[in-house]
Design a protein around this motif. Structure first.
Motif, PDB file in Angstrom:
ATOM      1  N   ARG A 125       0.817  -1.134  -0.115  1.00  0.00           N
ATOM      2  CA  ARG A 125       0.005  -0.144  -0.001  1.00  0.00           C
ATOM      3  C   ARG A 125       0.825   1.184   0.003  1.00  0.00           C
ATOM      4  N   SER A 126       0.249   2.279  -0.690  1.00  0.00           N
ATOM      5  CA  SER A 126       1.103   3.616  -0.755  1.00  0.00           C
ATOM      6  C   SER A 126       1.565   4.202   0.426  1.00  0.00           C
ATOM      7  N   PHE A 127       0.869   4.148   1.637  1.00  0.00           N
ATOM      8  CA  PHE A 127       1.151   4.685   2.747  1.00  0.00           C
ATOM      9  C   PHE A 127       2.103   3.717   3.576  1.00  0.00           C
ATOM     10  N   VAL A 128       2.247   2.612   3.141  1.00  0.00           N
ATOM     11  CA  VAL A 128       3.094   1.668   3.818  1.00  0.00           C
ATOM     12  C   VAL A 128       4.525   1.671   3.319  1.00  0.00           C
ATOM     13  N   ASN A 129       5.521   1.720   4.034  1.00  0.00           N
ATOM     14  CA  ASN A 129       6.980   1.928   3.772  1.00  0.00           C
ATOM     15  C   ASN A 129       7.844   0.974   4.272  1.00  0.00           C
ATOM     16  N   VAL A 130       8.704   0.308   3.426  1.00  0.00           N
ATOM     17  CA  VAL A 130       9.546  -0.735   3.989  1.00  0.00           C
ATOM     18  C   VAL A 130      11.194  -0.252   3.856  1.00  0.00           C
ATOM     19  N   TYR A 131      11.560  -0.158   5.138  1.00  0.00           N
ATOM     20  CA  TYR A 131      13.164   0.220   4.940  1.00  0.00           C
ATOM     21  C   TYR A 131      14.150  -0.749   5.321  1.00  0.00           C
ATOM     22  N   VAL A 132      15.092  -0.975   4.411  1.00  0.00           N
ATOM     23  CA  VAL A 132      16.374  -1.775   4.773  1.00  0.00           C
ATOM     24  C   VAL A 132      17.259  -0.933   5.385  1.00  0.00           C
ATOM     25  N   GLY A 133      17.425  -1.083   6.642  1.00  0.00           N
ATOM     26  CA  GLY A 133      18.356  -0.108   7.422  1.00  0.00           C
ATOM     27  C   GLY A 133      17.822   1.255   7.244  1.00  0.00           C
ATOM     28  N   ASP A 134      18.541   2.358   6.516  1.00  0.00           N
ATOM     29  CA  ASP A 134      18.058   3.546   6.421  1.00  0.00           C
ATOM     30  C   ASP A 134      17.380   3.777   5.104  1.00  0.00           C
ATOM     31  N   GLU A 135      17.211   2.552   4.203  1.00  0.00           N
ATOM     32  CA  GLU A 135      16.890   2.887   2.708  1.00  0.00           C
ATOM     33  C   GLU A 135      15.550   2.219   2.426  1.00  0.00           C
ATOM     34  N   ASP A 136      14.901   3.287   1.669  1.00  0.00           N
ATOM     35  CA  ASP A 136      13.422   2.700   1.430  1.00  0.00           C
ATOM     36  C   ASP A 136      13.726   1.819   0.221  1.00  0.00           C
ATOM     37  N   ILE A 137      12.868   0.650   0.331  1.00  0.00           N
ATOM     38  CA  ILE A 137      12.896  -0.172  -0.792  1.00  0.00           C
ATOM     39  C   ILE A 137      12.400   0.184  -1.913  1.00  0.00           C
ATOM     40  N   ARG A 138      11.753   1.116  -2.157  1.00  0.00           N
ATOM     41  CA  ARG A 138      11.354   2.044  -3.476  1.00  0.00           C
ATOM     42  C   ARG A 138      12.424   2.506  -4.182  1.00  0.00           C
ATOM     43  N   TYR A 139      13.455   2.671  -3.368  1.00  0.00           N
ATOM     44  CA  TYR A 139      14.694   3.125  -4.278  1.00  0.00           C
ATOM     45  C   TYR A 139      15.867   2.234  -4.142  1.00  0.00           C
TER      46      TYR A 139
END
Lengths: 93, 155
Positions: free
Chosen positions: A54-68
């Motif tokens: 979902r667009s409001f749900v963000n997943v970070y690996v360490g400090d990085e957004d998985i979208r990037y």
């Protein structure tokens, strides 16, 4: 490999009250699927009807957004921390 | 039930006055015992509203007077600040400039059904630049509505 995933307070009610869950996964997609397998009601809060995050749900690996990074294909190293973080918005008028 | 320490409540009011006439936003750090939340510190975030999400047909991406956006990166920083103090994120706050401390339909949409009894939505009303009433709300019924939560401030 064992990876720690942190669950935000507002979603812990769907994860048996747990602040963190440790799972074996090689990439973010497998990690999230493993999490939802253990805690099925989390699924509809993380994924839309189209099966995508979902667009409001963000997943970070360490400090990085998985979208990037590489999205759900983002590889994971042992000992890494993955964070699920909601965005929150609002307004008066 | 939500309990504030007086310092956090005063800091929250000061944050809301400082950003007036814009809305402010931040996170509530504290302890969670069952569903009783005790706020021991606040994390002041930046209102980064720029139309990132759709809340209503009249969204103006430049208007922080009536919109707020809590960037997930700020949430992540707040979460780390909380853990470093052995605390947790127990809620979010924002201000309502010249508007009562009652959640709006945009607030409900913007919460995206992520709430429940362990996560408070606190609203600080500001009138003519001065902090007015403070109220706490819970998002219930799978995100369908807000319900007011009992709140106290201890000295």
């Amino acid at each position: 490999m064992a990876v720690t995933i942190t669950i935000p307070t507002a979603l812990r009610q769907y994860a048996a009250g747990k602040a963190t869950v440790v799972l074996e996964a090689d990439n973010v997609g497998a990690l999230l699927r493993g999490l939802v397998e253990q805690h099925p009601t989390l699924g509809k809060h993380l994924f839309g009807e189209d099966g995508r995050l979902r667009s409001f749900v963000n997943v970070y690996v360490g400090d990085e957004d998985i979208r990037y990074l590489a999205g759900e294909a983002t590889p994971l190293q042992a000992g890494e921390t993955v964070s699920i973080i909601p965005a929150i918005a609002g307004g008066t008028r | 039930m939500l309990t504030f320490n007086a310092t956090s409540a005063a800091q929250l009011a000061a944050h809301a006055e400082a950003t007036y006439p814009d809305e402010c936003v931040g996170l509530l750090l504290g302890r969670l015992e069952a569903d009783h939340k005790t706020v021991l510190a606040i994390y002041q975030a930046e209102n980064r509203w720029a139309g990132q999400v759709t809340l209503a047909a009249n969204d103006d991406p430049t208007s922080r007077r009536d919109r707020f956006y809590l960037d997930p990166r700020d949430y992540l920083r707040a979460d780390r600040a909380a853990r470093a103090q052995d605390l947790e994120v127990v809620g979010v706050y924002h201000s309502h400039p010249d508007y009562p401390a009652i959640p709006s339909e945009r607030d409900r949409v913007g919460a995206q059904a992520i709430g429940g009894p362990s996560f408070a939505f606190v609203i600080q009303s500001v009138r003519a630049g001065r902090a007015a009433e403070l109220a706490a709300w819970l998002l219930v019924d799978e995100g369908a509505r807000f319900e007011q939560e009992e709140m106290t401030v201890w000295p």
